[in-house]
Design a protein around this motif. Sequence first.
Motif, PDB file in Angstrom:
ATOM      1  N   ILE A  18       0.835  -1.204   0.000  1.00 57.01           N
ATOM      2  CA  ILE A  18       0.000   0.000   0.000  1.00 57.01           C
ATOM      3  C   ILE A  18       0.865   1.248   0.000  1.00 57.01           C
ATOM      4  N   VAL A  19       1.951   1.240   0.777  1.00 56.14           N
ATOM      5  CA  VAL A  19       2.859   2.391   0.818  1.00 56.14           C
ATOM      6  C   VAL A  19       3.462   2.640  -0.557  1.00 56.14           C
ATOM      7  N   ALA A  20       3.891   1.565  -1.234  1.00 58.95           N
ATOM      8  CA  ALA A  20       4.501   1.713  -2.558  1.00 58.95           C
ATOM      9  C   ALA A  20       3.521   2.303  -3.562  1.00 58.95           C
ATOM     10  N   ILE A  21       2.291   1.806  -3.575  1.00 59.12           N
ATOM     11  CA  ILE A  21       1.289   2.328  -4.509  1.00 59.12           C
ATOM     12  C   ILE A  21       0.978   3.785  -4.203  1.00 59.12           C
ATOM     13  N   PHE A  22       0.808   4.095  -2.936  1.00 59.60           N
ATOM     14  CA  PHE A  22       0.477   5.468  -2.545  1.00 59.60           C
ATOM     15  C   PHE A  22       1.593   6.438  -2.937  1.00 59.60           C
ATOM     16  N   VAL A  23       2.835   6.057  -2.676  1.00 57.45           N
ATOM     17  CA  VAL A  23       3.961   6.935  -2.992  1.00 57.45           C
ATOM     18  C   VAL A  23       4.057   7.165  -4.492  1.00 57.45           C
ATOM     19  N   PHE A  24       3.916   6.107  -5.269  1.00 64.86           N
ATOM     20  CA  PHE A  24       4.015   6.224  -6.723  1.00 64.86           C
ATOM     21  C   PHE A  24       2.935   7.157  -7.270  1.00 64.86           C
TER      22      PHE A  24
END
Length: 313
Positions: A18-24
């Motif tokens: 979730i963190v990776a998707i949000f940051v991207f």
Amino acid sequence: MLGYILRRVLAVIPVMVIVAIFVFLLLRLTPGDPAAIIAGDMATPEQLERIRTSLGLSDPLHEQFITWVGLLMQGELGTSLISSTPVTQMIGQRIWPTVNIAVLTILLSVLIAVPMGVLAAWRHRTWVDYAVMTFSVLGFSIPVFVIGYIFIKIFSIELRWFPVQGYVAPSEDFGKFLSRAILPCLTLATIYVALIARMTRASMLEVLGEDYIRTARAKGVKETVVLFRHALSNAAVPIMTIIGTGFALLIGGVVVTESVFNIPGIGRLTVDAILARDYPVIQGMILLTSGLYVLINLLIDLSYTFFDPRIRY
């Protein structure tokens, strides 16, 4: 216990996804064009488009995301859009000043805050307790950059005890490292001493009212043994939690302090990357700090297995 450990470890995976998707998505959908920063103000639309194409910024978002995830699976965080340097290399060059400052700050905070909290709980509702609580409130209330400038004014300009700014690696000269690190560490420690002292006091107040504490005192056990061996050991879980959380926050939250004291750490790197709209560096920094935060909290959760018999057995 094994089931608890397995559940905590598996819970880390969806959090990081979730963190990776949000940051991207956050960085791609915010205003700003890194191609315009690279090309300069006089660039033509054709030049900007060529730069976007070469950087992969003209590809659809899902293709950019797949490419980025593929790099992550290979242990790579991409390449800086501005300097063309691998992000992992840039982080490797900057992370140790931040880690050294964070470790020294936490050690200093614990050595000061835990005895303060124990003393405040032992002398509950006396001037000692009120003094500790007053310091805790002030520590939370004053901005960190104000504390830093006050320390520079007093200890560097007036007393000339420490250098104003700069950083020297401990491997090069440990004495110079300490002389340059003490002010930023004291600045950060002011906040974390207040935080840890308040948590220690609250935990100790709960434990000092227990029957086994009264029994130990009735047997004539020395008060220092009662406080630090019996009471503090049983109040350690919430204190450890706040210490671990504080360390994770230090790693990702030293931007202001590094700017004030001119420390070449990951905080300064993050600021430079944000100003330049350097997507790979920003993504790498956020993932790094998020990963450290999740890892430290995981270690704290796993440490409960050694202190809480309900989990252990």
